[in-house]
Scaffold this active site. Structure first.
Site, short mmCIF file in Angstrom:
data_model
loop_
_atom_site.label_atom_id
_atom_site.label_comp_id
_atom_site.label_asym_id
_atom_site.label_seq_id
_atom_site.Cartn_x
_atom_site.Cartn_y
_atom_site.Cartn_z
N ASN A 9 0.84 -1.19 0.00
CA ASN A 9 0.00 0.00 0.00
C ASN A 9 0.89 1.26 0.00
OD1 ASN A 9 -1.63 2.17 0.80
ND2 ASN A 9 -3.04 0.83 1.90
N PRO A 10 0.92 2.01 -1.11
CA PRO A 10 1.80 3.17 -1.21
C PRO A 10 1.47 4.25 -0.17
CG PRO A 10 0.35 3.04 -3.13
CD PRO A 10 0.12 1.80 -2.34
N ASP A 68 -0.26 -4.41 9.61
CA ASP A 68 -1.65 -4.79 9.34
C ASP A 68 -2.53 -3.90 10.21
OD1 ASP A 68 -3.24 -6.48 7.63
OD2 ASP A 68 -4.09 -7.29 9.48
N ARG A 176 -1.05 4.15 13.44
CA ARG A 176 0.21 3.79 12.77
C ARG A 176 1.37 4.58 13.35
NH1 ARG A 176 -1.60 4.19 8.32
NH2 ARG A 176 -2.17 2.01 8.14
P1 ITT Z 1 -0.81 -4.21 2.83
O1 ITT Z 1 -1.55 -5.45 3.27
O2 ITT Z 1 -0.08 -4.38 1.55
O3 ITT Z 1 0.04 -3.60 3.92
P2 ITT Z 1 -3.49 -3.13 2.65
O4 ITT Z 1 -4.05 -1.90 2.03
O5 ITT Z 1 -3.99 -4.46 2.19
O6 ITT Z 1 -1.90 -3.06 2.52
P3 ITT Z 1 -4.41 -3.86 5.31
O7 ITT Z 1 -4.47 -5.30 4.97
O8 ITT Z 1 -3.75 -3.47 6.58
O9 ITT Z 1 -3.67 -2.99 4.19
O10 ITT Z 1 -5.89 -3.32 5.22
C1 ITT Z 1 -6.27 -2.24 5.91
C2 ITT Z 1 -7.52 -1.61 5.38
O11 ITT Z 1 -7.79 -0.53 6.26
C3 ITT Z 1 -7.40 -1.01 3.99
O12 ITT Z 1 -8.70 -0.95 3.40
C4 ITT Z 1 -6.96 0.41 4.24
O13 ITT Z 1 -7.42 1.30 3.27
C5 ITT Z 1 -7.59 0.71 5.61
N1 ITT Z 1 -6.64 1.50 6.40
C6 ITT Z 1 -5.41 1.10 6.84
N2 ITT Z 1 -4.80 2.10 7.48
C7 ITT Z 1 -5.65 3.15 7.46
C8 ITT Z 1 -5.59 4.47 7.92
O14 ITT Z 1 -4.50 4.93 8.54
N3 ITT Z 1 -6.64 5.26 7.73
C9 ITT Z 1 -7.72 4.82 7.10
N4 ITT Z 1 -7.88 3.59 6.60
C10 ITT Z 1 -6.84 2.75 6.77
#
Ligand code: ITT
Length: 192
Positions: A9-10, A68, A176
């Site tokens: 996730n960029p 995560d 985070r």
């Molecule tokens: P990676 O697994 O590659 O790290 P991902 O986008 O799949 O990336 P996650 O499995 O952790 O990440 O999923 C988290 C979800 O929650 C995803 O839909 C994100 O958009 C959302 N999310 C994560 N951090 C967030 C934040 O700081 N603010 C708002 N939404 C967030």
């Protein structure tokens, strides 16, 4: 020291990279040309975080850090939680996810929720996990253009969504940011 950020996730890279000490040479999955989808098979974010870090560790045997994160809404019994990324369907879509949350929360007065992030750091073959939580409320409708994911419908301070504050401010108060401060303190204690 070289460290690989085990996230595809960029937006997460944008939040994490500037907070790591300058001495650490940060590489993304893109930098190491790792394009396979990393499985997240577990029903809790601790184990999914570990699975992401382990996948990249076993591929590189280089220090790596995964994240995560989930949004846990109390009135929805903790949904979307560990399923936050694909809440509205297999294809990750922030807008559809937000729509589904708002529809499930329609008419609900109890709007408390929290974000939880679990980082897994694998260093010298040892596994370490660090957690950060941000409490807040689910708004009635999206607000703001910054951030990503569920930021436009999550309010940590009255009237303001996480998508209405800057990256620097989000890093200071967010799930985070809090978890990452613990990672940085740990790395410093190891003299990294
Ligand atoms: P990676 O697994 O590659 O790290 P991902 O986008 O799949 O990336 P996650 O499995 O952790 O990440 O999923 C988290 C979800 O929650 C995803 O839909 C994100 O958009 C959302 N999310 C994560 N951090 C967030 C934040 O700081 N603010 C708002 N939404 C967030």
């Amino acid at each position: 020291m070289k460290l690989i950020l085990a996230t595809a996730n960029p937006n997460k890279v944008k939040e994490i990279q500037p907070l790591l000490p300058d001495e650490i040479e940060v590489h993304t999955l893109k930098d190491i040309a790792y394009s396979k989808e990393i499985s997240e098979d577990h029903d809790n974010i601790e184990d999914n975080s570990l699975q992401k870090a382990m996948t990249i560790w076993e591929h590189t045997y280089t220090t790596c850090l995964s994240d995560d994160t989930g949004l846990f809404i109390n009135a929805l019994d903790g949904e979307p939680g560990v399923y936050s990324a694909m809440y509205a369907g297999e294809k990750r879509d922030d807008k559809k996810n937000i729509k589904k949350v708002l529809s499930n929360m329609k008419g609900e007065e109890e709007r408390s929720a929290y974000f939880k992030t679990v980082f897994t750091l694998i260093i010298d073959g040892e596994i370490h996990q660090f957690t950060g939580i941000l409490n807040g409320q689910i708004l009635e409708s999206p607000q703001g253009k910054n951030g990503f994911g569920y930021d436009p419908i999550f309010s940590h301070a009255p009237g303001l969504s996480l998508a209405e504050i800057g990256l620097e401010e989000k890093d200071k108060i967010s799930h985070r940011g809090i978890a990452l401060q613990k990672v940085v303190e740990f790395l410093r204690s190891r003299g990294k």
